[in-house]
Design a protein around this motif. Sequence first.
Motif, PDB file in Angstrom:
ATOM      1  N   LEU A  62       0.861  -1.182   0.000  1.00  0.00           N
ATOM      2  CA  LEU A  62       0.000   0.000   0.000  1.00  0.00           C
ATOM      3  C   LEU A  62       0.898   1.234   0.000  1.00  0.00           C
ATOM      4  CD1 LEU A  62      -2.884   1.305   0.395  1.00  0.00           C
ATOM      5  CD2 LEU A  62      -2.296   1.365   2.836  1.00  0.00           C
ATOM      6  N   SER A  63       0.715   2.099  -0.989  1.00  0.00           N
ATOM      7  CA  SER A  63       1.532   3.308  -1.114  1.00  0.00           C
ATOM      8  C   SER A  63       0.666   4.543  -0.877  1.00  0.00           C
ATOM      9  CB  SER A  63       2.166   3.375  -2.509  1.00  0.00           C
ATOM     10  OG  SER A  63       2.900   4.576  -2.678  1.00  0.00           O
ATOM     11  N   ILE A  64       1.127   5.414   0.019  1.00  0.00           N
ATOM     12  CA  ILE A  64       0.429   6.662   0.332  1.00  0.00           C
ATOM     13  C   ILE A  64       1.375   7.803   0.008  1.00  0.00           C
ATOM     14  CG2 ILE A  64      -0.774   8.003   2.107  1.00  0.00           C
ATOM     15  CD1 ILE A  64      -1.105   5.354   3.663  1.00  0.00           C
ATOM     16  N   ARG A  65       0.992   8.656  -0.946  1.00  0.00           N
ATOM     17  CA  ARG A  65       1.883   9.707  -1.448  1.00  0.00           C
ATOM     18  C   ARG A  65       1.249  11.091  -1.278  1.00  0.00           C
ATOM     19  NH1 ARG A  65       5.498   7.411  -5.615  1.00  0.00           N
ATOM     20  NH2 ARG A  65       5.279   5.141  -5.530  1.00  0.00           N
ATOM     21  N   ASN A  66       1.957  11.949  -0.593  1.00  0.00           N
ATOM     22  CA  ASN A  66       1.522  13.337  -0.470  1.00  0.00           C
ATOM     23  C   ASN A  66       1.949  14.068  -1.733  1.00  0.00           C
ATOM     24  OD1 ASN A  66       0.865  15.932   0.219  1.00  0.00           O
ATOM     25  ND2 ASN A  66       2.286  16.096   1.941  1.00  0.00           N
ATOM     26  N   THR A  67       0.991  14.519  -2.529  1.00  0.00           N
ATOM     27  CA  THR A  67       1.298  15.168  -3.802  1.00  0.00           C
ATOM     28  C   THR A  67       1.453  16.678  -3.675  1.00  0.00           C
ATOM     29  OG1 THR A  67      -1.038  15.455  -4.378  1.00  0.00           O
ATOM     30  CG2 THR A  67       0.000  13.375  -5.019  1.00  0.00           C
ATOM     31  N   PRO A 124       5.383  14.554   5.082  1.00  0.00           N
ATOM     32  CA  PRO A 124       5.849  15.840   4.552  1.00  0.00           C
ATOM     33  C   PRO A 124       5.488  16.027   3.079  1.00  0.00           C
ATOM     34  CG  PRO A 124       7.586  14.723   5.800  1.00  0.00           C
ATOM     35  CD  PRO A 124       6.487  13.733   5.599  1.00  0.00           C
ATOM     36  N   PRO A 125       5.658  17.255   2.567  1.00  0.00           N
ATOM     37  CA  PRO A 125       5.380  17.516   1.153  1.00  0.00           C
ATOM     38  C   PRO A 125       6.165  16.582   0.232  1.00  0.00           C
ATOM     39  CG  PRO A 125       5.729  19.566   2.329  1.00  0.00           C
ATOM     40  CD  PRO A 125       6.070  18.478   3.287  1.00  0.00           C
ATOM     41  N   LEU A 126       5.465  15.992  -0.743  1.00  0.00           N
ATOM     42  CA  LEU A 126       6.021  15.073  -1.746  1.00  0.00           C
ATOM     43  C   LEU A 126       6.600  13.795  -1.148  1.00  0.00           C
ATOM     44  CD1 LEU A 126       7.747  17.512  -4.272  1.00  0.00           C
ATOM     45  CD2 LEU A 126       5.463  16.521  -4.370  1.00  0.00           C
ATOM     46  N   ALA A 127       6.339  13.535   0.122  1.00  0.00           N
ATOM     47  CA  ALA A 127       6.839  12.313   0.757  1.00  0.00           C
ATOM     48  C   ALA A 127       5.847  11.165   0.562  1.00  0.00           C
ATOM     49  CB  ALA A 127       7.082  12.541   2.241  1.00  0.00           C
ATOM     50  N   SER A 128       6.360   9.956   0.703  1.00  0.00           N
ATOM     51  CA  SER A 128       5.532   8.749   0.573  1.00  0.00           C
ATOM     52  C   SER A 128       5.825   7.812   1.734  1.00  0.00           C
ATOM     53  CB  SER A 128       5.835   8.018  -0.747  1.00  0.00           C
ATOM     54  OG  SER A 128       5.613   8.852  -1.852  1.00  0.00           O
ATOM     55  N   THR A 129       4.867   6.949   2.007  1.00  0.00           N
ATOM     56  CA  THR A 129       5.068   5.896   2.984  1.00  0.00           C
ATOM     57  C   THR A 129       4.342   4.652   2.514  1.00  0.00           C
ATOM     58  OG1 THR A 129       5.059   5.357   5.359  1.00  0.00           O
ATOM     59  CG2 THR A 129       3.085   6.435   4.466  1.00  0.00           C
ATOM     60  N   TYR A 149      -3.393  19.439  -2.251  1.00  0.00           N
ATOM     61  CA  TYR A 149      -3.785  18.528  -3.317  1.00  0.00           C
ATOM     62  C   TYR A 149      -4.086  17.162  -2.711  1.00  0.00           C
ATOM     63  CZ  TYR A 149      -1.812  22.020  -6.495  1.00  0.00           C
ATOM     64  OH  TYR A 149      -1.538  23.181  -7.180  1.00  0.00           O
ATOM     65  N   ALA A 150      -5.022  16.446  -3.308  1.00  0.00           N
ATOM     66  CA  ALA A 150      -5.380  15.124  -2.799  1.00  0.00           C
ATOM     67  C   ALA A 150      -4.205  14.168  -2.920  1.00  0.00           C
ATOM     68  CB  ALA A 150      -6.578  14.578  -3.567  1.00  0.00           C
ATOM     69  N   LYS A 172      -7.145  21.822  -2.466  1.00  0.00           N
ATOM     70  CA  LYS A 172      -6.518  22.885  -3.234  1.00  0.00           C
ATOM     71  C   LYS A 172      -6.929  22.740  -4.698  1.00  0.00           C
ATOM     72  CE  LYS A 172      -2.244  23.916  -2.331  1.00  0.00           C
ATOM     73  NZ  LYS A 172      -0.757  23.857  -2.278  1.00  0.00           N
ATOM     74  N   PRO A 173      -7.420  23.800  -5.331  1.00  0.00           N
ATOM     75  CA  PRO A 173      -7.835  23.688  -6.736  1.00  0.00           C
ATOM     76  C   PRO A 173      -6.631  23.475  -7.640  1.00  0.00           C
ATOM     77  CG  PRO A 173      -7.932  25.969  -6.007  1.00  0.00           C
ATOM     78  CD  PRO A 173      -7.646  25.149  -4.784  1.00  0.00           C
TER      79      PRO A 173
END
Length: 209
Positions: free
Chosen positions: A88-93, A125-130, A158-159, A191-192
């Motif tokens: 399972l990958s969770i990415r902050n875009t 954090p921004p652009l980080a993944s776990t 952003y989602a 965020k649009p």
Amino acid sequence: MLSLKPAFPQWLIARAFMGVMLAIVLIACAASSDPNQPTGVNQHIRQLATVTLDPTKVTVGQTLYVPVYSYIYHHNRPDQIINLATTLSIRNTDLEHPITLTSVRYYDTNGVFIRQYTEAPVELPPLASTEVFIQTDDLTGGTGANFIVEWVATTPVYAPVVEAVIISTASSQGISLITSGRVLRQFGQLKPLEQPAANKPAAQQPVAN
């Protein structure tokens, strides 16, 4: 000349030694295959910084459903299955702001809760993944396993991208598939997305009287 015989026969000592070594190997294998033991991958999500969440400052968040599979059927019999491993990958875009993961839960085919992967809210954090990893020999989820992922943020973002990569390399024909998270619930405004300049509506020119 007096000869001393060992207190125990050599074959008995060798058998005892082999028994001890076999027990150590079995214990090690059992520990490594225990699905409830944190793997190296699952340690990553547990190493994210925990945060104290102030509900009054939360402005946006989602609850996501991610379908996964512990195994799938093949051929013509229900007892013929192929075990699968899931990441399972969770990415902050978002490029500027963190998000907070409040819950990552794993459920089985019958909707029964299996385990929680976050003991407290953690910051991504921004652009980080776990990631969360489900081992190939962990069949507790079944064919209808799923994750429920909940996140929030204190400012519009952003989602995040939440998806699962499911694979098997047991046979000569490898199996791989990707499933995406589906939004079950959302509050607040994301965020649009920025529109390219070419797609932005042209500014209206003043009409001369």
